[in-house]
Design an enzyme around this catalytic site. Structure first.
Site, PDB file in Angstrom:
ATOM      1  N   GLN A  51     -76.041 -16.562 -35.035  1.00  0.00           N
ATOM      2  CA  GLN A  51     -75.593 -15.649 -33.982  1.00  0.00           C
ATOM      3  C   GLN A  51     -75.162 -14.298 -34.538  1.00  0.00           C
ATOM      4  OE1 GLN A  51     -72.951 -18.863 -32.099  1.00  0.00           O
ATOM      5  NE2 GLN A  51     -73.369 -17.442 -30.411  1.00  0.00           N
ATOM      6  N   LEU A  93     -71.265 -16.970 -26.774  1.00  0.00           N
ATOM      7  CA  LEU A  93     -71.003 -15.576 -27.134  1.00  0.00           C
ATOM      8  C   LEU A  93     -72.285 -14.755 -27.179  1.00  0.00           C
ATOM      9  CD1 LEU A  93     -68.313 -16.066 -29.926  1.00  0.00           C
ATOM     10  CD2 LEU A  93     -67.958 -15.372 -27.545  1.00  0.00           C
ATOM     11  N   HIS A 134     -73.563 -27.808 -29.582  1.00  0.00           N
ATOM     12  CA  HIS A 134     -73.951 -26.450 -29.190  1.00  0.00           C
ATOM     13  C   HIS A 134     -74.220 -25.590 -30.424  1.00  0.00           C
ATOM     14  CE1 HIS A 134     -73.471 -22.821 -26.463  1.00  0.00           C
ATOM     15  NE2 HIS A 134     -73.285 -22.269 -27.652  1.00  0.00           N
ATOM     16  N   GLU A 135     -73.319 -25.637 -31.401  1.00  0.00           N
ATOM     17  CA  GLU A 135     -73.467 -24.791 -32.588  1.00  0.00           C
ATOM     18  C   GLU A 135     -74.610 -25.260 -33.483  1.00  0.00           C
ATOM     19  OE1 GLU A 135     -72.088 -22.006 -32.422  1.00  0.00           O
ATOM     20  OE2 GLU A 135     -70.607 -22.497 -30.898  1.00  0.00           O
ATOM     21  N   HIS A 138     -77.742 -23.899 -32.210  1.00  0.00           N
ATOM     22  CA  HIS A 138     -77.974 -22.522 -32.667  1.00  0.00           C
ATOM     23  C   HIS A 138     -78.658 -22.509 -34.030  1.00  0.00           C
ATOM     24  CE1 HIS A 138     -76.286 -19.772 -29.759  1.00  0.00           C
ATOM     25  NE2 HIS A 138     -75.165 -20.474 -29.678  1.00  0.00           N
TER      26      HIS A 138
END
Length: 178
Positions: A51, A93, A134-135, A138
């Site tokens: 991210q 984010l 979730h992370e 990513h």
């Protein structure tokens, strides 16, 4: 420490699969510290290195109650086991201002290296299980919008593109007023 730019969907760099960290060293620890500062500044609870445009398997999280910081660094995290299913609202984010229901495993067991390079495992449920999944998504080039219908994805993309045109979201940088 430094505040890093957070990439905003649909930036193609968010789709890159992160490379494993070969060695946990001062550069990786500095990255984790910068990511934590960035996450706190953006008022998030989790942030993956992808991210912020870094192609390394590093995640930071902090699920503590407001005011009490309990930072968690996960290097080369992987999910070992999943159980059950639960649906809950997620935000990101990199997709500022949008929240949608996503189905995830209710309980997980995962392993990672800590900021010193020591391996550890943990079982998680609830918010922690959601955040870890979730992370890690990513790091694998997947976003929570990928769990949504094509119609919802297009709607979110159009709205974000409009916010960018209005200068309310800075692509490749921190979110603005959104």
């Amino acid at each position: 420490m430094a505040i890093l730019d957070i990439l905003v969907y649909p930036d193609p760099r968010l789709r890159e699969v992160a490379a494993p960290v070969a060695q946990v060293d001062d550069d990786i620890r500095r990255l984790a510290d910068d990511m934590l500062e960035t996450m706190y500044d953006a008022q998030g609870i989790g942030l993956a290195a992808t991210q912020v445009g870094v192609n390394q398997r590093v995640v930071v999280m902090d699920l503590a109650e407001e005011g009490a910081r309990q930072p968690l660094v996960l290097i080369n995290p992987e999910i070992l086991d999943r159980e059950g299913a639960a649906t809950g609202q997620e935000g990101c984010l990199s997709i500022p201002g949008f929240y949608e229901d996503v189905e995830r495993a209710e309980r997980i067991r995962f392993r990672a290296l800590d900021r010193e390079g020591r391996p550890w495992e943990q079982e998680a449920e609830g918010l922690m299980a959601v955040c870890v999944q979730h992370e890690i998504d990513h790091l694998d080039g997947k976003l929570f919008v990928d769990y949504l219908s094509e119609l919802k994805r297009k709607r979110i993309r159009r709205k974000l593109e409009k916010l960018v045109r209005q200068g309310r979201v800075n692509v490749g940088g921190q979110t603005g007023r959104a």
